[in-house]
Structure formats: C-alpha cells, structure tokens
Design an enzyme around this catalytic site. Sequence first.
Site, PDB file in Angstrom:
ATOM      1  N   SER A   1       0.852  -1.173   0.000  1.00  0.00           N
ATOM      2  CA  SER A   1       0.000   0.000   0.000  1.00  0.00           C
ATOM      3  C   SER A   1       0.899   1.237   0.000  1.00  0.00           C
ATOM      4  CB  SER A   1      -0.886  -0.031   1.255  1.00  0.00           C
ATOM      5  OG  SER A   1      -1.593   1.168   1.374  1.00  0.00           O
TER       6      SER A   1
ATOM      7  N   GLY B   1      -4.493  -4.277   6.097  1.00  0.00           N
ATOM      8  CA  GLY B   1      -3.407  -4.135   7.062  1.00  0.00           C
ATOM      9  C   GLY B   1      -3.538  -2.836   7.818  1.00  0.00           C
TER      10      GLY B   1
ATOM     11  N   ASP C   1      -7.364   3.409  -2.872  1.00  0.00           N
ATOM     12  CA  ASP C   1      -8.041   3.488  -1.569  1.00  0.00           C
ATOM     13  C   ASP C   1      -8.249   4.948  -1.197  1.00  0.00           C
ATOM     14  OD1 ASP C   1      -8.972   3.203   1.001  1.00  0.00           O
ATOM     15  OD2 ASP C   1      -7.149   2.292   1.817  1.00  0.00           O
TER      16      ASP C   1
ATOM     17  N   GLU D   1     -11.404   1.262  -3.114  1.00  0.00           N
ATOM     18  CA  GLU D   1     -11.690   0.969  -1.712  1.00  0.00           C
ATOM     19  C   GLU D   1     -12.267   2.184  -0.987  1.00  0.00           C
ATOM     20  OE1 GLU D   1      -8.227  -0.646   0.157  1.00  0.00           O
ATOM     21  OE2 GLU D   1      -9.191  -0.867   2.103  1.00  0.00           O
TER      22      GLU D   1
ATOM     23  N   ASP E   1     -14.138  -1.233   3.421  1.00  0.00           N
ATOM     24  CA  ASP E   1     -13.175  -1.465   4.503  1.00  0.00           C
ATOM     25  C   ASP E   1     -13.799  -0.917   5.788  1.00  0.00           C
ATOM     26  OD1 ASP E   1     -11.080  -1.347   6.340  1.00  0.00           O
ATOM     27  OD2 ASP E   1      -9.790  -0.046   5.168  1.00  0.00           O
TER      28      ASP E   1
END
Length: 369
Positions: free
Chosen positions: A135, A290, A188, A213, A238
């Site tokens: 990421s 994560g 994201d 995301e 998420d």
Amino acid sequence: MRIEQIEVRRIELPFVAPFETSGWREVANHSLLVRLRAEGAEGWGEAPVGVGPWYNEETQATAWVIARDHLAPMLLDADISRPEDVDALYTRVRANRMARAGFEFAAWDLFGRLQGQSLRSMLGGVRQQVDVGVSVGVQPDIATLLRVVGAYVDAGYRRVKLKIKPGWDLEPTHAVRTTWPNLLLQVDANSIYALTDAEHLARLDAYDLLLIEQPLAHDDIFDHAKLQRRLRTPICLDESIVSPDHARWALELQACGVINIKPSRVGGLTAARQIHDMAAEAGVPVWCGGMLETGIGRAANVALASLPNFTLPGDISASDRYFRRDIVRNPFVLNADSTLTVPDAPGSGADLDLDFLEQVTLERFVVTR
Ligand code: NPG
C-alpha cells in the site's frame, strides 16, 4: 481455562517512512500489545490503534482505558475453553473493536501454543503461502510516486494499492497504470469522497483497477450501493464493515463487489472468519487489509489470509517495508512470487524479541488473578 495474568503495553515503533492517507499521516506504530498467561504458556495479540481517531474512533489512549478498566478485568473473571469464548465475552462491550481484538488474538495464540496447533490450522486455512501487495501512501509529486512504486515492483510486489484523495486521484493512477500496464492495481480513498463525486470516480474505470476501496463515508453502506451501480470497477468496503452484520447488510444491498477484512477492525479472528464465510457464500471475494502492524499482528493477518475465499492479494507486506527492526525474531520476508509464507509453528508463530520490545515500550500494566 482461567487466564492467570494479563499484561498490556503501549508501544511506539517508528516506520521506515511516514505513511500518508487522504486524511492523516502516521510516523510510527502505536499499538497496544496484550500478553495472556495461563498453564505455563503465553499468547500475544496486537491492537493496531492509531494516535488519533482518524481511521476509526479508537486511539491508543482510549484503547488503553478500555483494556485496563473493562477488557482485562472481564477476562480475568471468565472461564474460557476456546478462543471464540473471548469474542462472545466481549459482545457486551460496544464498539472498541481493535482493543477487543488485541485480547482475542492473544487467546488464539495462547490456545494454539498450548495445543501445539498453528493458527492457520485452527482457523481452517488452506494455503502455505499467501499473495500480498503493498500500500503506497499519498506522495508529494508524480515523479516521487513512480520512484516509490518502482522500488516496490523491483522488490517483487505484483500488486500495488495507491492512496487517493481529491487532487491526487486520476493523475497518479494514470501515471502508474501507463508505466506498468500489467501491474495488479487498486486505489483506496479512506472515506474522502461524496456520492456527488460519482461522475468523477467513474473516470477511474478507465484504469483496469481491481477495486476502489472505501470511497464514501466510514460508516456508510447505503450510498455505496448507489455508487456501485454507477461504476464498472468493484467497490471494496473497509471502514464500513465492522461486524458480520454490517457485512450481511452490504452484501444484501450489493454495496460492494469485494470486502477488505481486517480482523482488528471487526473485533478479532472469530468475526473475521464469519465475514469470510458469508462473503464466500455470496460469491464475493475478500482480501486481508493491514494496519501497519508489528510482527505480532502481521502473523494473525497472514494466517487469516490462508482461508479459501481470500483470493485477492492482501495489504500484508514484508516486515522491512514498515520497520528497520521488528519486535519479533522471525520477521516476514517477501518470497520471489509476491507471497509471504504462513507460519506453521504453534499459535501465531511469532517469536518475540523481548529485549527490543522493552526498548519500544512506553508504559504497561499487569493484572494477576
Ligand atoms: O500495509 O498495513 C499496511 C497498510 C495498509 O493502507 C493500509 N492501511 O486504510 O487500509 C487503510 C490503511 C491504514 C493504515 C489505515 C494505517 C489506518 C492506519
């Protein structure tokens, strides 16, 4: 089983580089670590909370109080015969799921070590290696971004996630996609957009992304369902999926095509596995998110990601992507095929470096029966 002693530590472990999302910046891991002792064994868990309430409502300070005043005394009073009992015990506690997860992870680890069983086999994992990605936080400019992504690609990562925000979305995605046409790529937004941005977000459909995301609010499912109907790219939820019920609502509303499961976000591995099973039944793939965890939390994530419906690469990179030195003696190392190996030692398999852990511990409390 009666837990005989509980120790909770507040740690600060600096990252190799600051990590920036659409709304905040992290310079170090500020987890709480939980150690449970019983019958001559011990288990460890990590509650990967941040310093501020930016990702969810929890912080290192709130988790500390909840752990000290509620979670630890409740567990010392309880009689548990399997890790799932800790999940059931804490259903009385509203929210505060990362704090709860720290204790629940430690219980899985403790039972695994006592029974000589790996966390992977306790959870029903089916893989010895799990696909992973990296990421990449918001960068100061496109040239830096391409340099950072290039270094990860050279290190062997085959899947990259870019953090996006208004003003840093189409251009970085375009730049990375044209530089690496075959890279598995996803973005994201960490809840920064509104439904009125639907047309703008639909322009991301041009970049062959695995998923987008959490574009909308951290607690929204309803508007995501509306947005999903306007995008070709699957939405991945998420922040919004904090429990198995939230997963069920999102699946029924068709608010997403993918779910990111972070066991810490949902209160632990028991709830994480329920969400995995539910998504599998609905034909919706999942992957393991994560929270920039130390080797303790990372071991739980890696074991979870070995379950069958984790078919997309996780945000579980090698330890050296986060820390110069981790608090375990067996840090995770990236394999040549962009995987991490799932430990098969008893419990989580994490081998604590207690001397180094002492150096990064800010504060602790210990309660004994
Ligand atoms: O590799 O652990 C990792 C980081 C993955 O991007 C990542 N996490 O929103 O998913 C997220 C984000 C995050 C990081 C959230 C830190 C909260 C704190």
